[in-house]
Design a protein around this motif. Sequence first.
Motif, PDB file in Angstrom:
ATOM      1  N   GLU A 197       0.837  -1.209   0.000  1.00  0.00           N
ATOM      2  CA  GLU A 197       0.000   0.000   0.000  1.00  0.00           C
ATOM      3  C   GLU A 197       0.872   1.260   0.000  1.00  0.00           C
ATOM      4  O   GLU A 197       0.563   2.240  -0.694  1.00  0.00           O
ATOM      5  CB  GLU A 197      -0.949  -0.027   1.203  1.00  0.00           C
ATOM      6  N   THR A 198       1.961   1.220   0.750  1.00  0.00           N
ATOM      7  CA  THR A 198       2.869   2.374   0.785  1.00  0.00           C
ATOM      8  C   THR A 198       3.457   2.619  -0.612  1.00  0.00           C
ATOM      9  O   THR A 198       3.527   3.762  -1.076  1.00  0.00           O
ATOM     10  CB  THR A 198       4.009   2.131   1.806  1.00  0.00           C
ATOM     11  N   ALA A 199       3.846   1.538  -1.277  1.00  0.00           N
ATOM     12  CA  ALA A 199       4.405   1.671  -2.632  1.00  0.00           C
ATOM     13  C   ALA A 199       3.337   2.221  -3.585  1.00  0.00           C
ATOM     14  O   ALA A 199       3.598   3.143  -4.365  1.00  0.00           O
ATOM     15  CB  ALA A 199       4.920   0.321  -3.122  1.00  0.00           C
ATOM     16  N   ARG A 200       2.138   1.668  -3.501  1.00  0.00           N
ATOM     17  CA  ARG A 200       1.054   2.095  -4.405  1.00  0.00           C
ATOM     18  C   ARG A 200       0.719   3.566  -4.195  1.00  0.00           C
ATOM     19  O   ARG A 200       0.580   4.329  -5.156  1.00  0.00           O
ATOM     20  CB  ARG A 200      -0.189   1.221  -4.174  1.00  0.00           C
ATOM     21  N   ALA A 201       0.637   3.970  -2.918  1.00  0.00           N
ATOM     22  CA  ALA A 201       0.299   5.363  -2.609  1.00  0.00           C
ATOM     23  C   ALA A 201       1.368   6.320  -3.125  1.00  0.00           C
ATOM     24  O   ALA A 201       1.071   7.477  -3.437  1.00  0.00           O
ATOM     25  CB  ALA A 201       0.121   5.520  -1.096  1.00  0.00           C
ATOM     26  N   ALA A 202       2.597   5.829  -3.214  1.00  0.00           N
ATOM     27  CA  ALA A 202       3.699   6.665  -3.731  1.00  0.00           C
ATOM     28  C   ALA A 202       3.829   6.532  -5.252  1.00  0.00           C
ATOM     29  O   ALA A 202       4.866   6.889  -5.816  1.00  0.00           O
ATOM     30  CB  ALA A 202       5.007   6.262  -3.052  1.00  0.00           C
ATOM     31  N   GLN A 203       2.793   6.001  -5.912  1.00  0.00           N
ATOM     32  CA  GLN A 203       2.776   5.772  -7.366  1.00  0.00           C
ATOM     33  C   GLN A 203       3.930   4.880  -7.793  1.00  0.00           C
ATOM     34  O   GLN A 203       4.547   5.067  -8.838  1.00  0.00           O
ATOM     35  CB  GLN A 203       2.825   7.107  -8.122  1.00  0.00           C
ATOM     36  N   ASP A 204       4.249   3.916  -6.922  1.00  0.00           N
ATOM     37  CA  ASP A 204       5.396   3.056  -7.164  1.00  0.00           C
ATOM     38  C   ASP A 204       4.960   1.595  -7.045  1.00  0.00           C
ATOM     39  O   ASP A 204       3.762   1.304  -6.922  1.00  0.00           O
ATOM     40  CB  ASP A 204       6.484   3.396  -6.111  1.00  0.00           C
TER      41      ASP A 204
END
Length: 363
Positions: A197-204
């Motif tokens: 989720e952290t990666a997704r939220a950072a567009q990563d």
Amino acid sequence: MSSWGKQVKISIFGESHGPAIGCIVEGLPAGEAIDLDAVQAQMARRAPGQDSASTPRKEADAPQVLSGLLNGITIGAPLCAVIQNTNTHSSDYSNLLAVPRPGHSDYPAWVKYHGYNDIRGGGHFSGRLTAPLVFAGAVCRQILERKGVVLGAHALSVGTVSDSPLNPEPAALAALSTAYFPVLEAEKKDAMYREIETARAAQDSIGGVIECGIAGVPAGLGGEGMFGGVESVFSSILFGIPACKGVEFGAGFGAAKLHGSENNDPYYYDAEGHVKTRTNNAGGILGGITTGMPIVFRTAFKPTPSIAKDQQSVDLTTKENTVLAVRGRHDPCIVPRAVPVVESAAALALMNLPGILNGTAEV
Ligand SMILES: Cc1cc2nc3c(=O)[nH]c(=O)nc-3n(C[C@H](O)[C@H](O)[C@H](O)COP(=O)(O)O)c2cc1C
């Protein structure tokens, strides 16, 4: 070639945004009852749109069997299954032939196929092409289970979060082999979700490792000459899985840090008089031949190449440097959906070990 295998051969066809994808499986023994509900359950473990860790693309992934089965039993003829593509947004990919995605197949495929490659959804390079692989694997694992071979995999790591290593006992493997995103420690799974989720939220996006265990493989299988060993058979199909960037068996790269006295697995006779080893650093394979201990291997998956963050790329039409913002729906992490894919590739690899079904090897 999108065909693999000698004894049991799979040929995969289709593109992510074409009308359908599918496979033909040749060499399956006749007379094997195939539970298509169990096959569908395996397809569902890989299907997109499950949760926030996977792409929102919705596909039923219901295989239509066109040949090779009569009254649910294999007839010895090629088994063909087709899976419809229903939820495509092809316009999301319209800019990518001119401006290739860093980390994806776009640029080398443009060179190799002179720009004729289907870019929509990754075309034939898409992770979607692993749906037919799971179909074939789900059929093979039913045949293998009747011979006492059980396999299962789990997410060993996602980003910096690691699960416990696998204990390849048949019951534990069987439990893993039916779950979506199986992780041995429940709290580690929550931490993996947070990492994704952290990666997704950072567009990563983020990568990880899948560990697979196989119990019930007799000793003495494989090792067909110097280049036909069990590791070669497994690796060649595992590296066919998009985004798989590493494969290791047993202690793997860790063995390079050990002494021989630590890495060698001592032999003993068990209560039934079978030769076993006290440890299994070999991962069930020595000299390219099965030892009778469980096969254990790990596959490294890179982070999903399609990320929403701006990235440097080139415009192949204007021959200028440019910045690319990737559109479309993508998995922020490939690991959760790739678990059944790894198991399926392993099932096909096992079906290509001579003697696996006729019990000729020493047990
Ligand atoms: C189950 C699965 C799902 C995938 N989903 C995506 C995705 O959503 N977006 C993407 O760019 N790549 C995805 N990939 C990975 C690409 O298909 C792969 O990275 C690309 O074809 C380039 O091949 P390579 O990474 O093996 O070099 C997925 C792979 C698998 C196995």
